[in-house]
Design an enzyme around this catalytic site. Structure first.
Site, PDB file in Angstrom:
ATOM      1  N   ASP A  16       0.861  -1.189   0.000  1.00 13.03           N
ATOM      2  CA  ASP A  16       0.000   0.000   0.000  1.00 13.03           C
ATOM      3  C   ASP A  16       0.897   1.238   0.000  1.00 13.03           C
ATOM      4  OD1 ASP A  16      -2.430   1.537   0.176  1.00 13.03           O
ATOM      5  OD2 ASP A  16      -1.966   1.912   2.270  1.00 13.03           O
ATOM      6  N   SER A  17       0.288   2.358  -0.366  1.00 14.01           N
ATOM      7  CA  SER A  17       1.025   3.621  -0.334  1.00 14.01           C
ATOM      8  C   SER A  17       1.403   4.006   1.100  1.00 14.01           C
ATOM      9  CB  SER A  17       0.162   4.727  -0.931  1.00 14.01           C
ATOM     10  OG  SER A  17      -1.024   4.853  -0.165  1.00 14.01           O
ATOM     11  N   CYS A  79      -4.328  -1.464  -2.163  1.00 14.70           N
ATOM     12  CA  CYS A  79      -4.472  -0.022  -2.371  1.00 14.70           C
ATOM     13  C   CYS A  79      -5.339   0.161  -3.612  1.00 14.70           C
ATOM     14  CB  CYS A  79      -3.079   0.572  -2.602  1.00 14.70           C
ATOM     15  SG  CYS A  79      -3.082   2.301  -3.073  1.00 14.70           S
ATOM     16  N   GLU A 164      -3.462   9.132   7.984  1.00 17.18           N
ATOM     17  CA  GLU A 164      -1.993   9.009   8.066  1.00 17.18           C
ATOM     18  C   GLU A 164      -1.422   9.883   9.190  1.00 17.18           C
ATOM     19  OE1 GLU A 164       0.510   7.318   5.941  1.00 17.18           O
ATOM     20  OE2 GLU A 164      -1.176   6.089   5.295  1.00 17.18           O
ATOM     21  N   CYS A 198     -11.257   2.769  -0.519  1.00 16.91           N
ATOM     22  CA  CYS A 198      -9.884   3.143  -0.177  1.00 16.91           C
ATOM     23  C   CYS A 198      -9.541   2.388   1.097  1.00 16.91           C
ATOM     24  CB  CYS A 198      -9.771   4.647   0.058  1.00 16.91           C
ATOM     25  SG  CYS A 198      -8.153   5.136   0.683  1.00 16.91           S
ATOM     26  N   HIS A 200      -7.632   2.955   3.438  1.00 12.34           N
ATOM     27  CA  HIS A 200      -7.476   3.747   4.661  1.00 12.34           C
ATOM     28  C   HIS A 200      -8.814   3.980   5.379  1.00 12.34           C
ATOM     29  CE1 HIS A 200      -3.561   4.792   2.974  1.00 12.34           C
ATOM     30  NE2 HIS A 200      -3.258   5.445   4.077  1.00 12.34           N
TER      31      HIS A 200
HETATM   32  N1  DGL Z   1      -5.000   3.353   0.627  1.00  8.95           N
HETATM   33  C1  DGL Z   1      -4.992   3.706  -0.713  1.00  8.95           C
HETATM   34  C2  DGL Z   1      -6.241   3.360  -1.470  1.00  8.95           C
HETATM   35  O1  DGL Z   1      -6.838   2.353  -1.153  1.00  8.95           O
HETATM   36  C3  DGL Z   1      -4.354   4.962  -1.180  1.00  8.95           C
HETATM   37  C4  DGL Z   1      -4.390   6.161  -0.398  1.00  8.95           C
HETATM   38  C5  DGL Z   1      -3.455   7.187  -0.976  1.00  8.95           C
HETATM   39  O2  DGL Z   1      -2.267   6.950  -0.943  1.00  8.95           O
HETATM   40  O3  DGL Z   1      -3.953   8.194  -1.471  1.00  8.95           O
HETATM   41  O4  DGL Z   1      -6.608   4.034  -2.382  1.00  8.95           O
END
Ligand code: DGL
Length: 279
Positions: A16-17, A79, A164, A198, A200
């Protein structure tokens, strides 16, 4: 110079990012505890959601290459942004050259597969990063399976940064959670199902539930991705044989180690050790 990839069995790579993929990793580990895993968070370059196609593709390919070099035969892009913007290019253009037997899987397809049986109104909303919304990946994937479903999307550009920065429970976060939910629902008043597209966003679930009107189902991805991976191994015993089973998980980040340890433990509810790497 191109590095030889290890051929012996190895762990499953989860990328993931940043920290968001940990929400997927924990559900995968619950469902498939016997496997070994490597988690890689590109925390130094997060968020990806605001970046161009070219950059997300470049960063994701670097991460996948690193995970292959570390011995993974199977990598999950935990991600949505990377799944939306880089997965297909990697599968079609890069894998055949790197090693046609290795696999990279994303999180969008497993998420949309269940949607047809959840929505009654056939109107679905998607909350995701600007990159994922702009890619149109959700409407495209949903329409492949359920052409009758109408899909509206809303980008939530601040949500990843709030998570984050450990503000998931902060007072100011309510404002932005309410704002994007209301903007999405104003686009289509018949929406009865909202996908959190997403990885997150599960961290914001208490606030999302607080501001989501009654009668609207909120869909998170962790269990869906875990079930789909289980099914993948059933259908692909040759890949199962290439994944080691020791029940271990090691963590890597591109940012400072202390920062990862502090945040990851709130995501996972357990202490982790992590090593910093460069991509
Ligand atoms: N967690 C990621 C997603 O599912 C990316 C969040 C990001 O880096 O902008 O899109």
């Amino acid at each position: 110079m191109k590095q030889e990839l290890p051929t012996i069995p190895g762990p499953i790579g989860v990328f993931d990012s940043g920290y968001g993929g940990l929400t997927i990793l924990s559900k995968i580990r619950e469902a498939l505890p016997q496997y070994d895993y490597i988690y890689l968070g590109d925390n130094a370059r997060t968020p990806y959601g605001i970046r161009s196609f070219e950059i997300v593709y470049e960063f994701t390919l670097q991460a996948v290459t690193k995970l292959f070099e570390m011995g993974c035969h199977l990598v999950i892009l935990a991600c949505n942004t990377a799944s939306a913007k880089a997965l297909r290019s990697i599968q079609i253009n890069d894998l055949p050259e790197m090693d046609p037997a290795r696999r990279v899987l994303g999180v969008i397809r497993p998420t949309v597969e269940c949607i047809g049986s959840i929505t009654q109104s056939r109107h679905v909303g998607v909350l995701a990063t600007a990159g994922t919304i702009k890619s149109e990946s959700y409407p495209l994937e949903i329409h492949k399976l359920f052409p009758d479903i109408q899909v509206a999307g809303e980008a939530c550009p601040l949500w990843v940064s709030l998570v984050e920065n450990n503000e998931a429970e902060g007072d100011g976060t309510d404002y932005f959670v309410r704002k994007y939910i209301n903007e999405l629902l104003a686009k289509d008043t018949q929406i009865d199902t909202v996908i959190l597209g997403c990885t997150h966003y599960p961290l914001l679930l208490p606030k999302i539930k607080k501001h989501m009107p009654d009668g609207i189902a909120t869909v998170t991805q962790g269990e869906l991705v875990a079930d789909s991976l289980k099914d993948y191994f059933r259908r692909h015993p040759e890949m199962d044989a290439k994944c080691t089973k020791g029940g271990n998980c090691t963590y890597y980040t591109t940012e400072a180690e202390e920062k990862f340890i502090e945040s990851a433990s709130t995501f996972l509810n357990e202490a982790v050790t992590v090593q910093r790497i460069e991509l």
